[in-house]
Design an enzyme around this catalytic site. Structure first.
Site, short mmCIF file in Angstrom:
data_model
loop_
_atom_site.label_atom_id
_atom_site.label_comp_id
_atom_site.label_asym_id
_atom_site.label_seq_id
_atom_site.Cartn_x
_atom_site.Cartn_y
_atom_site.Cartn_z
CB ALA A 131 -0.87 0.05 1.43
CD GLU A 134 -2.82 -7.48 2.90
OE1 GLU A 134 -2.33 -6.35 2.85
OE2 GLU A 134 -3.36 -7.71 3.77
N GLY A 142 0.55 -4.93 0.76
CA GLY A 142 -0.59 -5.04 -0.14
C GLY A 142 -0.69 -5.58 -1.20
CD GLU A 179 1.79 -5.61 5.74
OE1 GLU A 179 2.62 -6.42 6.14
OE2 GLU A 179 1.08 -5.56 4.81
C1 HXC Z 1 5.14 4.37 -1.22
C2 HXC Z 1 7.02 3.41 -2.32
C3 HXC Z 1 6.56 2.11 -1.75
C4 HXC Z 1 5.31 2.04 -1.15
C5 HXC Z 1 8.56 1.97 -2.79
N1 HXC Z 1 8.04 3.44 -3.17
N2 HXC Z 1 7.61 1.31 -2.16
N3 HXC Z 1 6.13 4.62 -2.31
N4 HXC Z 1 4.59 3.22 -0.95
N5 HXC Z 1 5.00 1.07 -0.52
C6 HXC Z 1 8.64 4.37 -3.77
C7 HXC Z 1 10.05 4.69 -2.79
O1 HXC Z 1 9.58 5.65 -1.92
C8 HXC Z 1 10.88 5.43 -4.05
O2 HXC Z 1 10.35 6.52 -4.18
C9 HXC Z 1 10.61 4.39 -5.21
O3 HXC Z 1 9.33 3.76 -4.75
C10 HXC Z 1 11.62 3.55 -5.32
O4 HXC Z 1 11.53 2.59 -3.86
P1 HXC Z 1 13.29 2.64 -3.25
O5 HXC Z 1 12.98 2.32 -1.99
O6 HXC Z 1 14.04 3.75 -3.82
O7 HXC Z 1 13.69 1.28 -3.95
P2 HXC Z 1 14.70 0.45 -3.37
O8 HXC Z 1 16.01 0.80 -2.73
O9 HXC Z 1 15.21 -0.66 -4.53
O10 HXC Z 1 13.86 -0.84 -2.26
C11 HXC Z 1 12.95 -1.23 -2.83
C12 HXC Z 1 12.01 -1.80 -1.61
C13 HXC Z 1 11.49 -0.63 -0.75
C14 HXC Z 1 12.69 -2.71 -0.85
C15 HXC Z 1 10.78 -2.56 -2.09
O11 HXC Z 1 11.21 0.45 -1.97
C16 HXC Z 1 10.38 -0.92 0.20
O12 HXC Z 1 10.95 -1.38 1.36
N6 HXC Z 1 9.33 -0.40 0.10
C17 HXC Z 1 8.27 -0.52 1.05
C18 HXC Z 1 7.69 -1.90 1.16
C19 HXC Z 1 6.64 -2.05 2.30
O13 HXC Z 1 6.90 -1.79 3.62
N7 HXC Z 1 5.51 -2.44 1.74
C20 HXC Z 1 4.24 -2.48 2.96
C21 HXC Z 1 3.63 -1.27 2.96
S1 HXC Z 1 2.35 -1.63 4.21
P3 HXC Z 1 11.26 7.89 -4.48
O14 HXC Z 1 10.42 9.14 -4.65
O15 HXC Z 1 12.18 7.94 -3.49
O16 HXC Z 1 12.10 7.67 -5.75
C22 HXC Z 1 1.18 -2.36 3.29
C23 HXC Z 1 -0.07 -2.38 4.31
C24 HXC Z 1 -1.25 -3.07 3.36
O17 HXC Z 1 1.14 -2.58 2.23
C25 HXC Z 1 -2.66 -2.75 3.95
C26 HXC Z 1 -3.04 -1.32 4.04
C27 HXC Z 1 -4.43 -1.07 4.63
#
Ligand code: HXC
Length: 261
Positions: A67, A115, A112, A135
């Site tokens: 998400a 999911e 997400g 998460e």
């Molecule tokens: C918003 C995101 C994002 C996310 C990546 N980006 N994941 N933006 N939401 N979930 C963005 C980064 O901010 C970055 O933007 C660009 O995408 C590239 O990502 P990087 O982090 O620079 O790439 P990298 O270093 O290769 O790392 C990849 C990654 C990392 C390991 C996937 O991006 C990451 O950990 N992302 C978050 C994953 C996460 O925690 N997902 C779960 C979310 S909670 P910029 O602008 O800096 O270039 C969830 C809850 C669901 O999903 C239920 C909700 C109700």
């Protein structure tokens, strides 16, 4: 169907592909993307000649990286509940789509993103795909149905381990724990999944949707009701032309010509 964050391809052979395409955020689900997915599913659910739907991520790096964290960071509890409920509503539509759904996981499927794959009937992955429910690193838990669908797919202990540790696992490990059916070289993923989709699309369509309905409904009812549903559905299919054709074709040693009737 034109969307800002999705590409929908509906082919003549009855197979449709939805590509998540929001590269600046690794295809993360913001509200807009969830609503676009809902709108695409609403259209596809009325499409009587649709046979299989495949979901994948555009680009090489991500399926869906979760998400949208930037959108969630601004939320208080009431908006967070609504965001979660929108995801639940959309993924339930995906789960209940009357045709088989396949996740072709090409890259990161986190939070997400995992999911949405879990709401599909089948999950295949590229060798460089990565899965996780991270998460807990953000102070939250899965909110789009993962706490229910993940334990059902891989068992409660494996599911809790992934959700407690937030570990990101490689495709091979995901296959080992039963989250993924098969792992393909990244360059071959789409073609391999297409082959599977086309094979399913060639089978008796009413039987395929009945099969899916029986399994999806069974997960929400007691075993006695589920067995009754199977028996009833088995009987109903004998009222179809395709059942007559399928069995006649077998006895005549020729391929069946199914018409979804
Ligand atoms: C918003 C995101 C994002 C996310 C990546 N980006 N994941 N933006 N939401 N979930 C963005 C980064 O901010 C970055 O933007 C660009 O995408 C590239 O990502 P990087 O982090 O620079 O790439 P990298 O270093 O290769 O790392 C990849 C990654 C990392 C390991 C996937 O991006 C990451 O950990 N992302 C978050 C994953 C996460 O925690 N997902 C779960 C979310 S909670 P910029 O602008 O800096 O270039 C969830 C809850 C669901 O999903 C239920 C909700 C109700």
């Amino acid at each position: 169907m034109a969307y800002a964050n999705l590409k929908v391809t509906r082919r003549e052979d009855g197979v449709a592909w939805i590509e998540f395409d929001r590269p600046k955020a690794l295809n993360a689900f913001n509200t807009e993307t969830l609503l676009e997915l809902e709108s695409a599913l609403d259209v596809l659910s009325k499409d009587e000649s649709l046979r299989v739907l495949v979901l994948t991520g555009a680009g090489e790096k991500a399926f869906v990286a979760g998400a949208d964290i930037a959108e969630m960071a601004e939320m208080g509890a009431p908006r967070a509940r609504v965001f979660s409920s929108v995801g639940h509503r959309v993924f339930e539509k995906l789960e209940k789509l009357p045709v088989p759904t396949i996740a072709a996981v090409n890259g990161f499927a986190l939070g997400g993103g995992m999911e949405v794959a879990l709401a599909c009937d089948l999950i295949y992955a590229a060798d460089k795909a990565k899965f996780g429910q991270p998460e807990v690193n953000l102070g939250v838990i899965p909110g789009f149905g993962g706490s229910q669908r993940l334990p059902r797919k891989i068992g409660p202990m494996r599911a809790l381990e992934l959700c407690f540790t937030g570990d990101i696992i490689a495709a091979a490990k995901a296959q080992e724990v039963g989250l993924v059916l098969e792992v393909f070289p990244a360059a071959e993923l789409r073609a391999k999944v297409d082959e599977i989709a086309m094979k399913i699309a060639s089978k008796a369509p009413l039987a395929i949707s009945a099969m899916k309905r029986v399994v999806v409904e069974a997960s929400a009812c007691d075993p006695r009701t589920a067995n009754a549903l199977e028996q009833e559905t088995f009987g109903v299919l004998f009222g179809s032309e395709d059942q007559k054709e399928g069995m006649k074709a077998f006895l005549e040693k020729r391929p069946a010509d199914f018409r979804a009737r």
